[in-house]
Structure formats: structure tokens, C-alpha cells
Design a protein around this motif. Structure first.
Motif, PDB file in Angstrom:
ATOM      1  N   VAL A  67      -0.527  -3.371  -5.044  1.00 54.89           N
ATOM      2  CA  VAL A  67      -0.004  -4.671  -5.452  1.00 54.89           C
ATOM      3  C   VAL A  67       1.440  -4.847  -4.992  1.00 54.89           C
ATOM      4  CG1 VAL A  67       0.495  -6.151  -7.447  1.00 54.89           C
ATOM      5  CG2 VAL A  67      -1.576  -4.754  -7.400  1.00 54.89           C
ATOM      6  N   MET A  68       2.183  -3.735  -4.888  1.00 52.26           N
ATOM      7  CA  MET A  68       3.575  -3.805  -4.442  1.00 52.26           C
ATOM      8  C   MET A  68       3.690  -4.324  -3.014  1.00 52.26           C
ATOM      9  SD  MET A  68       5.916  -2.593  -6.641  1.00 52.26           S
ATOM     10  CE  MET A  68       7.153  -1.815  -5.620  1.00 52.26           C
ATOM     11  N   LEU A  69       2.632  -4.164  -2.232  1.00 57.27           N
ATOM     12  CA  LEU A  69       2.668  -4.544  -0.824  1.00 57.27           C
ATOM     13  C   LEU A  69       2.109  -5.938  -0.587  1.00 57.27           C
ATOM     14  CD1 LEU A  69       1.483  -1.170   0.762  1.00 57.27           C
ATOM     15  CD2 LEU A  69       3.787  -1.862   0.085  1.00 57.27           C
ATOM     16  N   THR A  70       1.810  -6.661  -1.642  1.00 53.90           N
ATOM     17  CA  THR A  70       1.249  -7.996  -1.501  1.00 53.90           C
ATOM     18  C   THR A  70       2.327  -8.984  -1.075  1.00 53.90           C
ATOM     19  OG1 THR A  70      -0.363  -7.516  -3.231  1.00 53.90           O
ATOM     20  CG2 THR A  70      -0.002  -9.830  -2.673  1.00 53.90           C
ATOM     21  N   VAL A  71       2.009  -9.783  -0.059  1.00 53.13           N
ATOM     22  CA  VAL A  71       2.935 -10.810   0.422  1.00 53.13           C
ATOM     23  C   VAL A  71       2.160 -12.108   0.597  1.00 53.13           C
ATOM     24  CG1 VAL A  71       4.437  -9.156   1.603  1.00 53.13           C
ATOM     25  CG2 VAL A  71       2.531 -10.191   2.844  1.00 53.13           C
ATOM     26  N   PRO A  72       2.844 -13.254   0.651  1.00 54.93           N
ATOM     27  CA  PRO A  72       2.145 -14.520   0.898  1.00 54.93           C
ATOM     28  C   PRO A  72       1.408 -14.506   2.231  1.00 54.93           C
ATOM     29  CG  PRO A  72       4.371 -14.921   0.107  1.00 54.93           C
ATOM     30  CD  PRO A  72       4.278 -13.459   0.385  1.00 54.93           C
ATOM     31  N   ALA A  73       0.341 -15.270   2.321  1.00 56.85           N
ATOM     32  CA  ALA A  73      -0.455 -15.331   3.549  1.00 56.85           C
ATOM     33  C   ALA A  73       0.412 -15.777   4.720  1.00 56.85           C
ATOM     34  CB  ALA A  73      -1.618 -16.302   3.365  1.00 56.85           C
ATOM     35  N   GLY A  74       0.321 -15.046   5.820  1.00 56.48           N
ATOM     36  CA  GLY A  74       1.084 -15.372   7.010  1.00 56.48           C
ATOM     37  C   GLY A  74       2.423 -14.683   7.107  1.00 56.48           C
ATOM     38  N   SER A  75       2.900 -14.063   6.026  1.00 59.14           N
ATOM     39  CA  SER A  75       4.200 -13.397   6.039  1.00 59.14           C
ATOM     40  C   SER A  75       4.067 -11.950   6.513  1.00 59.14           C
ATOM     41  CB  SER A  75       4.830 -13.413   4.643  1.00 59.14           C
ATOM     42  OG  SER A  75       5.021 -14.729   4.183  1.00 59.14           O
ATOM     43  N   TRP A  76       5.139 -11.439   7.086  1.00 59.05           N
ATOM     44  CA  TRP A  76       5.205 -10.036   7.473  1.00 59.05           C
ATOM     45  C   TRP A  76       5.839  -9.243   6.341  1.00 59.05           C
ATOM     46  CZ3 TRP A  76       5.961  -8.363  13.140  1.00 59.05           C
ATOM     47  CH2 TRP A  76       5.217  -9.186  13.995  1.00 59.05           C
ATOM     48  N   LEU A  77       5.446  -7.972   6.229  1.00 55.94           N
ATOM     49  CA  LEU A  77       6.026  -7.070   5.242  1.00 55.94           C
ATOM     50  C   LEU A  77       6.769  -5.960   5.974  1.00 55.94           C
ATOM     51  CD1 LEU A  77       6.351  -5.980   2.314  1.00 55.94           C
ATOM     52  CD2 LEU A  77       4.235  -4.689   2.711  1.00 55.94           C
ATOM     53  N   VAL A  78       8.041  -5.777   5.650  1.00 55.09           N
ATOM     54  CA  VAL A  78       8.865  -4.720   6.239  1.00 55.09           C
ATOM     55  C   VAL A  78       9.280  -3.788   5.108  1.00 55.09           C
ATOM     56  CG1 VAL A  78      10.949  -4.167   7.533  1.00 55.09           C
ATOM     57  CG2 VAL A  78       9.687  -6.279   8.035  1.00 55.09           C
ATOM     58  N   VAL A  79       8.864  -2.521   5.176  1.00 56.17           N
ATOM     59  CA  VAL A  79       9.131  -1.551   4.119  1.00 56.17           C
ATOM     60  C   VAL A  79      10.141  -0.528   4.641  1.00 56.17           C
ATOM     61  CG1 VAL A  79       8.120  -0.037   2.382  1.00 56.17           C
ATOM     62  CG2 VAL A  79       6.722  -1.839   3.410  1.00 56.17           C
ATOM     63  N   ARG A  80      11.273  -0.438   3.956  1.00 53.87           N
ATOM     64  CA  ARG A  80      12.356   0.459   4.363  1.00 53.87           C
ATOM     65  C   ARG A  80      12.673   1.435   3.243  1.00 53.87           C
ATOM     66  NH1 ARG A  80      14.587  -2.291   8.762  1.00 53.87           N
ATOM     67  NH2 ARG A  80      14.451  -4.574   8.704  1.00 53.87           N
ATOM     68  N   ASP A  81      13.439   2.460   3.608  1.00 54.53           N
ATOM     69  CA  ASP A  81      13.889   3.449   2.631  1.00 54.53           C
ATOM     70  C   ASP A  81      15.197   2.989   1.997  1.00 54.53           C
ATOM     71  OD1 ASP A  81      13.988   6.098   1.334  1.00 54.53           O
ATOM     72  OD2 ASP A  81      15.733   6.384   2.637  1.00 54.53           O
ATOM     73  N   ALA A  82      15.317   3.171   0.696  1.00 55.14           N
ATOM     74  CA  ALA A  82      16.548   2.843  -0.023  1.00 55.14           C
ATOM     75  C   ALA A  82      16.553   3.595  -1.341  1.00 55.14           C
ATOM     76  CB  ALA A  82      16.674   1.341  -0.262  1.00 55.14           C
ATOM     77  N   LYS A  83      17.732   3.858  -1.853  1.00 53.13           N
ATOM     78  CA  LYS A  83      17.829   4.567  -3.130  1.00 53.13           C
ATOM     79  C   LYS A  83      17.391   3.688  -4.300  1.00 53.13           C
ATOM     80  CE  LYS A  83      21.554   7.687  -1.679  1.00 53.13           C
ATOM     81  NZ  LYS A  83      22.938   8.157  -1.944  1.00 53.13           N
ATOM     82  N   VAL A  84      17.673   2.387  -4.196  1.00 53.37           N
ATOM     83  CA  VAL A  84      17.347   1.457  -5.279  1.00 53.37           C
ATOM     84  C   VAL A  84      16.233   0.535  -4.813  1.00 53.37           C
ATOM     85  CG1 VAL A  84      18.215  -0.357  -6.802  1.00 53.37           C
ATOM     86  CG2 VAL A  84      19.715   1.535  -6.118  1.00 53.37           C
ATOM     87  N   PRO A  85      15.109   0.465  -5.531  1.00 53.05           N
ATOM     88  CA  PRO A  85      14.011  -0.425  -5.110  1.00 53.05           C
ATOM     89  C   PRO A  85      14.430  -1.892  -5.181  1.00 53.05           C
ATOM     90  CG  PRO A  85      13.256   1.207  -6.714  1.00 53.05           C
ATOM     91  CD  PRO A  85      14.750   1.276  -6.702  1.00 53.05           C
ATOM     92  N   THR A  86      14.160  -2.610  -4.103  1.00 54.18           N
ATOM     93  CA  THR A  86      14.422  -4.048  -4.051  1.00 54.18           C
ATOM     94  C   THR A  86      13.312  -4.722  -3.259  1.00 54.18           C
ATOM     95  OG1 THR A  86      15.774  -3.832  -2.052  1.00 54.18           O
ATOM     96  CG2 THR A  86      16.938  -3.795  -4.174  1.00 54.18           C
ATOM     97  N   ARG A  87      13.176  -6.016  -3.485  1.00 52.41           N
ATOM     98  CA  ARG A  87      12.203  -6.792  -2.712  1.00 52.41           C
ATOM     99  C   ARG A  87      12.783  -8.182  -2.524  1.00 52.41           C
ATOM    100  NH1 ARG A  87       6.039  -7.115  -4.702  1.00 52.41           N
ATOM    101  NH2 ARG A  87       7.110  -7.935  -6.549  1.00 52.41           N
ATOM    102  N   ALA A  88      12.756  -8.670  -1.289  1.00 48.22           N
ATOM    103  CA  ALA A  88      13.371  -9.955  -0.989  1.00 48.22           C
ATOM    104  C   ALA A  88      12.530 -10.704   0.036  1.00 48.22           C
ATOM    105  CB  ALA A  88      14.790  -9.765  -0.466  1.00 48.22           C
ATOM    106  N   ALA A  89      12.480 -12.021  -0.118  1.00 43.34           N
ATOM    107  CA  ALA A  89      11.749 -12.891   0.797  1.00 43.34           C
ATOM    108  C   ALA A  89      12.750 -13.652   1.658  1.00 43.34           C
ATOM    109  CB  ALA A  89      10.881 -13.866   0.011  1.00 43.34           C
ATOM    110  N   PHE A  90      12.550 -13.612   2.984  1.00 42.96           N
ATOM    111  CA  PHE A  90      13.429 -14.283   3.931  1.00 42.96           C
ATOM    112  C   PHE A  90      12.725 -15.546   4.426  1.00 42.96           C
ATOM    113  CE2 PHE A  90      14.966 -10.040   3.680  1.00 42.96           C
ATOM    114  CZ  PHE A  90      16.327 -10.096   3.944  1.00 42.96           C
TER     115      PHE A  90
END
Length: 516
Positions: A67-90
Motif C-alpha cells: 500500500v505504501m507504493l500506491t500512486v495515482p494512475a499515470g504517476s511515476w513512483l521514485v523510491v529513495r533512501d533517507a533517514k526520515v520517511p517522507t512521501r511527496a507528490a510533484f
């Protein structure tokens, strides 16, 4: 869609009388697979058909909830490493990303249009080796989406294709893989169980040995091992019949965390090799990067040559983009009449504009490099080394703002619901319009960015807006406005290149040495 020959450049006006008209050289006619620059971060682009449980495979690799990897239809998902979990839509049209929680139950922001990309940052050791990029399903990519995927895979370095046991490669997927095969991109295949599990062993089917040594063993009964191996062998045989160049690609059946461990080790191994290769490509100090560079005794009419060259390249790029926009309008009409209809128009046009942005950026970058080398060769008396070329390019980039005060080149062209074009300036606005952003754009000019505003989605997805004639007329006006906006922008960009490069080289001629 491949383009025919470009129209010849009309030299009857300001270029008349020139028998030595500079050439822009062969400009790219479409977005392809670029070579990965040494400074680009390593990445693995995941792609495949719907129903192949691609998201589940990525979640298993990362140890996350799908479920964490779910994005709106047509959007790309970019998963990076970070100490603090964040999620942002561009989202194109905004300078700042829309942030929302990185936990399982966090709801996404209410947006007028789908974001170009969603970035998820989590503390995961695997992501220290490479970035994971998940793209939309292959059936939804279309011509433009495929071009975006190829460009991203070339910069990232690896392509992970996920397919289920009960699925077959489509013609579009085979064409995609055929384009990737001759490049340096590492292609890895993952097979997941279908709706009925692994295919049973059939009479006359391939044996376990046919699967090859690249298929890792799967624990279980002999029948289960045979079923998995035969399924992988059948998929591999079907692929190699159409794309034999991928005979060296590795295959991994994945149905749980244990079987995904082999895939994980293979990707980490690739990242180690690729990281060393990229690190050894660029020398620490380029020839000509430091020290004085003498100027030719008689540089000739370099200033006039610069004028002609910038005008020639600007005109040729404008003509080419006009042809590409005509093809985009044709594909938009096909989508309206034979595809999803009016509701699918915003998605298609936005993908097309993203691919057009990459193409325009690549053409401008290549043309500017050619202009710098051509005119600098006249001034210096010999073609500049790579270090000297970069010094000149850096000086030109610093001088761009001086020649266009109040008119930023960092600009996004936004198609509005009225088929007009609005402008949004700033590097952050350009970054929000990227499906997979580059680590650093070290070219002279900033990227070109074109996208659809949220109002376009609202207009064509509302009930009662299924008028094909109105949609065709709207798309024609929108494409025409983009053509006019891009034409003005291309002309402006090459004018400031002419002024800034002219100032740098004029200073070198006056002092007798290159001071850049």
C-alpha cells in the motif's frame, strides 16, 4: 513514431550570401535511450503489464507494505533512501511538492490532476545502492510513455521487467525490449505466479534444463520446481524468439521473500559493477580544464558565424517541434475517436507533452554544444578540448541572466482548460514537471517543460463532456498554442546564447587569451 527528413532551412533572409552556413548536425528526432552520465545516480526502473504483481515484488524487495507504493494512475513512483520517511507528490503548475504521510494509512492530497511523480523516501539499505523507479503499466504507456521510459532507463542503468506466469509478452512490450537490448542498460526479468499459480508441467513442454542456469532454485517438491522452471523457460523462449539480443538477461521467479533474495543480490551486484564503471568514465581533471588558452591570431568573422549558427539552429528546432506537435495532435484525435474518448485526452496529452519536453531539451542541448564548439574553434584556432568547452559553457551559463533581466529561462508552459498556455517560472516549477528528474543538468540551458494544468482534467472528465467534436477542436487549439509558445521560447533561448557566448568570446579576443 519516426520522423521523415526535416524541412530545409530557409537561408533567403539574414543568411543569404553565406556559402559556409554552419550546420546544427544531426539533432535527435525522438527520445531514445541516452548514455548514463557519471554523475547520474544508479537506478532500477520497474515495468511490466498490469496484473503481474509488480508492486508486490518491489514491496518484497524493500520490506514494505505494498500500500505504501500506491500512486495515482499515470504517476511515476521514485523510491529513495533517507533517514526520515517522507512521501511527496510533484504536480506541474506548483513550485512546491504536496507532502502527505509516509505511513500505511495516510491519505494522499486532493489534487486537481495526477502528479508527474511521487517520491517516497524510506530508510532501507537496498536503496543505498540504487533508486527504485516504478512506472505505469505497459498497456497504458503509449508512444510518449514508452519514450519517457526509455530515457529514464538509460539514465538509471537497469530495467526490471515483471511478468506473471499466465501472461504473454505483447507486441508493444517486445518493441520496448528490442530498443533497450542493444544499449548498455541491464535488463532483468522477474516472473510471478499467475492467478492459478505456476503453470503445471505439460506434455511436450520445455524441461527444467531448458530454463538455463540463470533460473535460481525454488524450494518445494519436484513438481513445483519443474513447474516454475518450465514457466520461466517458456517466457524466455518467447522473448528470445523476438529479441535474441537479450539472451544474456537474467531471470528470477519470485513468489515470496526467500525467492526475492536472489533478485535482490543480483541487483546489488549490478549496482556495484555499474558504480565502478561510471566512476572510471570521467577523469578527475579534463584536458584544458585549467590554465590559459591562447586565441588565434586571426579569428576571422566568428561573430557573424555565431549569428548565423544560432539562427539556423533555432529555426531548425522550431520546424522539427512543429512536425512533432502535428503527430501529437494526430494521436490525440485517435485517442478521442478510437480510444478511451474525451476522458482519456488529458492523460495522453500530458504524456505527450512530457516526451516533447525531453525531445526539445535534448535538441537545444545538442545544438548549443555544437555552436560552442564551432565558434570557439574559430576563435581559438583549433577545436576546444572537453575541459575548455566546459569552461566556456560555464561562463555562458553565468551570463544568461545578464542578457534577459526579468525573463527567466526556467519556465513551464501549462496548457489551460481554455486551450491557452500559461507560464510558471523557477527551477522548482521545472522540477515538479519531471517524471524522473536528473541529478544535475550541467548543460548551458535549463530543461524545457510543458504540461497540462489541473483544469484540463476537470473539464474533460466531468459528466456530459463527451463531445468528440469539441474535444478535437480543443486539442487542436491547445497544440497550436504550445507550438507558438515553444517557438517563442526557442527563439529567446538561442538569442541569449548568442549574446552570452558572444560576450565570452569577445572578451577572449580582446585579451588574447580565454579567461573563462
Amino acid at each position: 513514431m519516426k520522423q521523415g527528413p526535416l524541412p530545409s532551412v530557409d537561408s533567403s533572409d539574414d543568411m543569404a550570401g553565406s556559402t559556409d552556413l554552419p550546420s546544427c548536425g544531426p539533432l535527435p528526432t525522438r527520445v531514445g535511450v541516452p548514455g548514463a552520465a557519471p554523475e547520474e545516480p544508479l537506478g532500477v526502473v520497474a515495468v511490466g503489464p498490469a496484473g503481474a504483481e509488480r508492486r508486490a515484488v518491489l514491496a518484497t524487495l524493500l520490506g514494505l507494505d505494498p500500500v505504501m507504493l500506491t500512486v495515482p494512475a499515470g504517476s511515476w513512483l521514485v523510491v529513495r533512501d533517507a533517514k526520515v520517511p517522507t512521501r511527496a507528490a510533484f504536480v506541474p503548475g506548483y513550485r512546491q511538492p504536496h507532502s502527505y504521510g509516509a505511513d500505511r494509512d495516510a491519505a494522499g492530497p486532493a489534487l486537481a490532476r495526477p502528479p508527474r511523480r511521487v517520491e517516497l523516501s524510506v530508510p532501507e539499505p537496498l536503496l543505498r545502492h540504487f533508486t527504485l523507479i516504478d512506472v505505469p503499466d505497459t498497456a497504458t504507456l503509449g508512444v510518449a510513455g514508452t519514450r519517457l521510459l526509455l530515457e529514464a532507463a538509460g539514465r538509471a542503468g537497469a530495467l526490471l521487467f515483471v511478468i506473471a506466469a499466465d501472461q504473454a509478452f505483447t507486441a508493444a512490450e517486445l518493441n520496448l525490449l528490442a530498443e533497450v537490448a542493444p544499449t548498455s542498460v541491464e535488463v532483468v526479468f522477474t516472473v510471478t505466479p499467475g492467478t492459478a499459480g505456476w503453470a503445471p508441467l505439460a506434455d511436450g513442454a520445455a524441461t527444467t534444463e531448458d530454463a538455463g542456469a540463470s533460473v535460481p532454485p525454488v524450494e518445494g517438491t519436484t513438481a513445483e520446481v519443474d513447474a516454475v522452471a518450465v514457466t520461466v523457460a517458456a517466457h524466455r523462449a518467447a522473448l528470445l524468439a523476438a529479441v535474441p539480443a537479450l539472451a544474456g538477461a537474467r531471470w528470477f521467479p519470485v513468489d515470496d521473500a526467500d525467492s526475492a533474495a536472489d533478485l535482490r543480490r543480483a541487483l546489488v551486484g549490478w549496482s556495484s559493477r555499474e558504480g565502478l564503471r561510471r566512476a572510471s568514465v570521467a577523469p578527475p581533471v579534463l584536458p584544458g580544464q585549467h590554465g590559459r588558452v591562447a586565441v588565434a591570431t586571426d579569428p576571422g568573422d566568428w561573430s557573424e558565424r555565431l549569428d548565423r549558427h544560432t539562427r539556423s539552429c533555432a529555426q531548425r528546432i522550431r520546424q522539427h517541434l512543429a512536425l512533432e506537435l502535428a503527430n501529437i495532435h494526430l494521436r490525440a484525435v485517435q485517442e478521442i475517436v478510437f480510444g478511451v474518448g474525451c476522458a482519456g485526452l488529458p492523460d495522453l496529452l500530458d504524456r505527450e507533452m512530457a516526451a516533447l519536453s525531453l525531445l526539445a531539451t535534448a535538441q537545444c542541448d545538442q545544438a548549443v554544444r555544437g555552436i560552442v564548439v564551432d565558434v570557439a574553434s574559430r576563435v581559438l584556432g583549433a577545436p576546444p578540448t572537453e575541459g575548455v568547452r566546459r569552461r566556456i559553457a560555464t561562463a555562458v551559463r553565468y551570463g544568461l541572466a545578464d542578457h534577459r533581466p526579468g525573463h527567466e529561462l526556467d519556465k513551464v508552459l501549462l496548457i489551460t482548460s481554455t486551450a491557452g498556455v500559461a507560464e510558471l517560472t523557477g527551477p522548482a516549477a521545472i522540477d515538479a514537471a519531471a517524471s524522473y528528474p536528473s541529478a544535475s543538468h550541467d548543460e548551458v540551458l535549463p530543461p524545457v517543460a510543458v504540461a497540462l494544468s489541473g483544469g484540463c482534467w476537470q473539464q474533460w472528465r466531468m459528466p456530459g463532456t463527451d463531445d468528440h467534436s469539441a474535444a478535437r477542436a480543443w486539442s487542436q487549439r491547445a497544440v497550436r498554442e504550445v507550438e507558438l509558445g515553444l517557438s517563442r521560447e526557442i527563439s529567446r533561448r538561442f538569442e541569449v546564447i548568442r549574446l552570452s557566448l558572444g560576450a565570452v568570446l569577445s572578451d577572449a579576443v580582446d585579451h588574447g587569451i580565454l579567461l573563462a
